[in-house]
Write an enzyme that holds these catalytic residues in place. Structure first.
Site, PDB file in Angstrom:
ATOM      1  N   GLU A 297      77.289   2.875  -8.472  1.00  0.00           N
ATOM      2  CA  GLU A 297      76.684   1.539  -8.626  1.00  0.00           C
ATOM      3  C   GLU A 297      77.447   0.719  -9.488  1.00  0.00           C
ATOM      4  O   GLU A 297      77.785  -0.549  -8.537  1.00  0.00           O
ATOM      5  CB  GLU A 297      75.789   1.421  -9.591  1.00  0.00           C
ATOM      6  CG  GLU A 297      74.189   1.749  -8.851  1.00  0.00           C
ATOM      7  CD  GLU A 297      73.246   1.003  -9.770  1.00  0.00           C
ATOM      8  OE1 GLU A 297      73.270   0.593 -10.457  1.00  0.00           O
ATOM      9  OE2 GLU A 297      72.332   1.504  -9.524  1.00  0.00           O
ATOM     10  N   HIS A 326      79.118  28.925  -5.657  1.00  0.00           N
ATOM     11  CA  HIS A 326      78.761  29.818  -4.704  1.00  0.00           C
ATOM     12  C   HIS A 326      77.362  29.363  -3.707  1.00  0.00           C
ATOM     13  O   HIS A 326      76.484  29.369  -3.282  1.00  0.00           O
ATOM     14  CB  HIS A 326      77.641  31.280  -5.662  1.00  0.00           C
ATOM     15  CG  HIS A 326      78.367  32.384  -5.991  1.00  0.00           C
ATOM     16  ND1 HIS A 326      78.349  33.358  -5.986  1.00  0.00           N
ATOM     17  CD2 HIS A 326      78.997  31.988  -7.612  1.00  0.00           C
ATOM     18  CE1 HIS A 326      79.417  34.005  -7.377  1.00  0.00           C
ATOM     19  NE2 HIS A 326      79.395  33.266  -7.884  1.00  0.00           N
ATOM     20  N   LYS A 440      64.984  -2.666  -4.426  1.00  0.00           N
ATOM     21  CA  LYS A 440      63.485  -3.479  -5.206  1.00  0.00           C
ATOM     22  C   LYS A 440      63.019  -4.712  -4.261  1.00  0.00           C
ATOM     23  O   LYS A 440      61.707  -4.737  -4.679  1.00  0.00           O
ATOM     24  CB  LYS A 440      64.398  -3.951  -6.471  1.00  0.00           C
ATOM     25  CG  LYS A 440      64.859  -2.709  -7.379  1.00  0.00           C
ATOM     26  CD  LYS A 440      65.654  -3.346  -8.846  1.00  0.00           C
ATOM     27  CE  LYS A 440      66.097  -2.328  -9.614  1.00  0.00           C
ATOM     28  NZ  LYS A 440      66.323  -3.070 -11.195  1.00  0.00           N
TER      29      LYS A 440
HETATM   30  O1  PA5 Z   1      72.226   0.346 -13.611  1.00  0.00           O
HETATM   31  C1  PA5 Z   1      71.371  -0.469 -13.450  1.00  0.00           C
HETATM   32  O2  PA5 Z   1      71.640  -1.385 -14.067  1.00  0.00           O
HETATM   33  C2  PA5 Z   1      70.158   0.057 -12.761  1.00  0.00           C
HETATM   34  O3  PA5 Z   1      70.387   1.637 -12.549  1.00  0.00           O
HETATM   35  C3  PA5 Z   1      68.913   0.050 -13.599  1.00  0.00           C
HETATM   36  O4  PA5 Z   1      68.998   0.978 -15.093  1.00  0.00           O
HETATM   37  C4  PA5 Z   1      67.316   0.295 -13.236  1.00  0.00           C
HETATM   38  O5  PA5 Z   1      67.998  -0.280 -11.932  1.00  0.00           O
HETATM   39  C5  PA5 Z   1      66.329   0.142 -13.906  1.00  0.00           C
HETATM   40  O6  PA5 Z   1      66.758  -0.922 -13.831  1.00  0.00           O
HETATM   41  P1  PA5 Z   1      66.340  -1.801 -15.028  1.00  0.00           P
HETATM   42  O7  PA5 Z   1      66.896  -0.864 -16.513  1.00  0.00           O
HETATM   43  O8  PA5 Z   1      66.427  -3.732 -15.078  1.00  0.00           O
HETATM   44  O9  PA5 Z   1      64.315  -1.637 -15.196  1.00  0.00           O
END
Ligand code: PA5
Length: 473
Positions: A297, A326, A440
């Protein structure tokens, strides 16, 4: 950068280096040293902006004394009052908790009898598979359950849907005191979760400003679930501090995170597009998942900070030693030259498991008997490392002398720092996730949300190709 004390983690890059691997592959010290200037600038940029903007997480090891006290008090109450602790969250709001729990608690924690556990049974529900929610409800007792709803944005459809389900469940099973069964961890100002929390007088913890989901493992997001299960969160933070202290230099070979960032940048430049994290310890299995999210990310981006097209990122993969020897090792040793393997190696396991030496009739059994699983897993790690070396494939090792709260804190902070430095070297924003946001918004659009931004997305999606019948067989 070999450390001489016995509780520091060690980054060993020998098997990435050309003089160790053979002439055609690997990195030369000259290549690394050529980064002297950009590396120093990257370190300076992160250092200068510590605690500011998206770098709020850099200060977490230092600025949480009060909140840690509050977490410890709340955790003690939860331990006393509840038999189940359920985290509802996804992505960065879940992966740190899962990884820390697996690393530091008994490997069959939930199956232990109550008196042998350090807290309630823990469930981290990071998906909305309807069967999984139903299965959870089959194994918990709502009256004895505390739910920790975690969402930085307070808007995430998955987590907010889970919230609605458990609010309804608690109202039906617990009655008017349902709100005492929920702790919400969210942003102090924005989103629905904070509004719900205030409206219903839920116990609240805040995700500090500048701490994005994947950098939130060492704030209340990860610390509360850890403390509830008896993990020493002060040691986690002490480990992070110790790593931060090792990352103060602008000199590449004196700052482990900077060295790692430079190496990964060189590898990406050389087309090494896959990064396999392979712990040789079940306790670290989910650290690989945590790393995968952080890496993917943060670094998978299509534009630089100046808006130039770049399309960078290295695909993170997880593997478990020895299990995946394996299943995947064949590919790593003989497939394309597009991977680097990071081994996580543990110096001393928490158990010594001998292999009995009864059987003298079969040579293999006689050979194994009298040794231990500790010796066997060590030999298999060394064997795999050698197999990669021999085939000219790059690997490196992060050595944890033991797996404890301190070394786990070091490890997590190390990779957060590495990620931030690589972001600087690539000149990308390592702290946003527009690709995730897109999905989202699209999901809400599919569900028919009438807010303007979702309506617009719906129109856009209606105009997208519908797919052809002939492509479905
Ligand atoms: O790293 C990130 O920003 C995302 O993976 C969020 O943690 C994830 O989308 C969940 O978002 P939120 O904490 O706003 O519910």
């Amino acid at each position: 950068m070999l450390r001489t004390d016995n509780h520091s983690i060690v980054l060993d890059v020998n098997h990435l280096m050309a003089d160790q691997l053979g002439h055609n592959y690997g990195i030369s010290p000259e290549e690394i040293d050529a980064y002297r200037q950009p590396a120093a600038m990257a370190q300076m940029a992160i250092q200068k902006n510590r605690g500011k903007g998206f770098l709020g997480w850099t200060e977490l090891p230092y600025n949480q004394d009060e909140i840690v006290e509050e977490i410890l008090v709340t955790a003690a109450t939860i331990r006393e009052r509840f038999d189940y602790f359920v985290v509802l969250g996804i992505g960065g709001s879940a992966l740190g908790s899962i990884a820390v729990h697996q690393a530091l608690n008994h490997l069959h924690y939930n199956q232990l009898p109550k008196e042998k556990r350090n807290g309630p049974k823990l469930f981290v529900e990071d998906n909305i598979d309807p069967e999984r929610m139903a299965a959870l409800l089959d194994v918990i007792e709502p009256k004895k359950t505390c739910f920790n709803v975690i969402s930085k944005s307070g808007e995430t459809a998955e987590t907010m849907s889970q919230y609605l389900i458990i609010e309804d469940l608690l109202k039906k099973t617990v009655g008017s005191r349902w709100h005492e069964h929920i702790v919400a961890t969210t942003d102090r100002e924005t989103g629905n979760l904070i509004r719900l929390g205030l409206e219903h007088s839920l116990k609240l913890f805040y995700i500090p400003a500048g701490v994005g989901g994947r950098f939130s493992g060492l704030c209340p997001v990860g610390l509360l679930p850890a403390a509830v299960c008896g993990i020493d969160i002060q040691q986690l933070l002490a480990g992070a501090r110790a790593m931060d202290e090792r990352c103060q230099s602008q000199q590449i070979w004196e700052n482990p995170a900077l060295l790692q960032a430079v190496i990964q940048h060189i590898l990406m430049d050389n087309g090494i597009n896959i990064h396999v994290m392979m712990p040789y310890a079940d306790s670290l299995k989910y650290m690989a998942d945590w790393f995968c999210q952080l890496w993917a990310e943060s670094l998978g981006k299509n534009v630089t900070r100046k808006g130039m097209a770049i399309n960078v990122g290295q695909t993170p993969m997880k593997a478990l030693g020895v299990t995946d020897q394996h299943s995947q090792l064949q590919l790593y040793t003989e497939g394309p030259y597009d991977k680097v393997v990071t081994f996580l190696h543990v110096g001393q396991f928490r158990n010594e498991t001998p292999i009995p030496s009864e059987n003298k009739e079969y040579p293999v059994l006689e050979f194994l008997g009298g040794k231990s699983l500790n010796q066997l897993i060590e030999a298999e790690y060394l064997g795999t490392q050698y197999a990669l070396l021999r085939s000219g494939r790059m690997s490196q090792t992060i050595h944890l002398p033991v797996v404890n709260a301190h070394t786990v804190g070091q490890f997590m902070y190390f990779f957060e720092k590495v990620t931030a430095y690589v972001g600087e070297l690539l000149d990308i924003n390592a702290f946003n996730q527009p690709g995730v946001e897109e999905s989202k918004i699209a999901s809400y659009a599919v569900l028919g949300n009438t807010e303007e931004k979702y309506q617009k997305k719906q129109e856009e999606m209606l105009a997208a190709p519908k797919g052809k019948k002939q492509y479905r067989i």
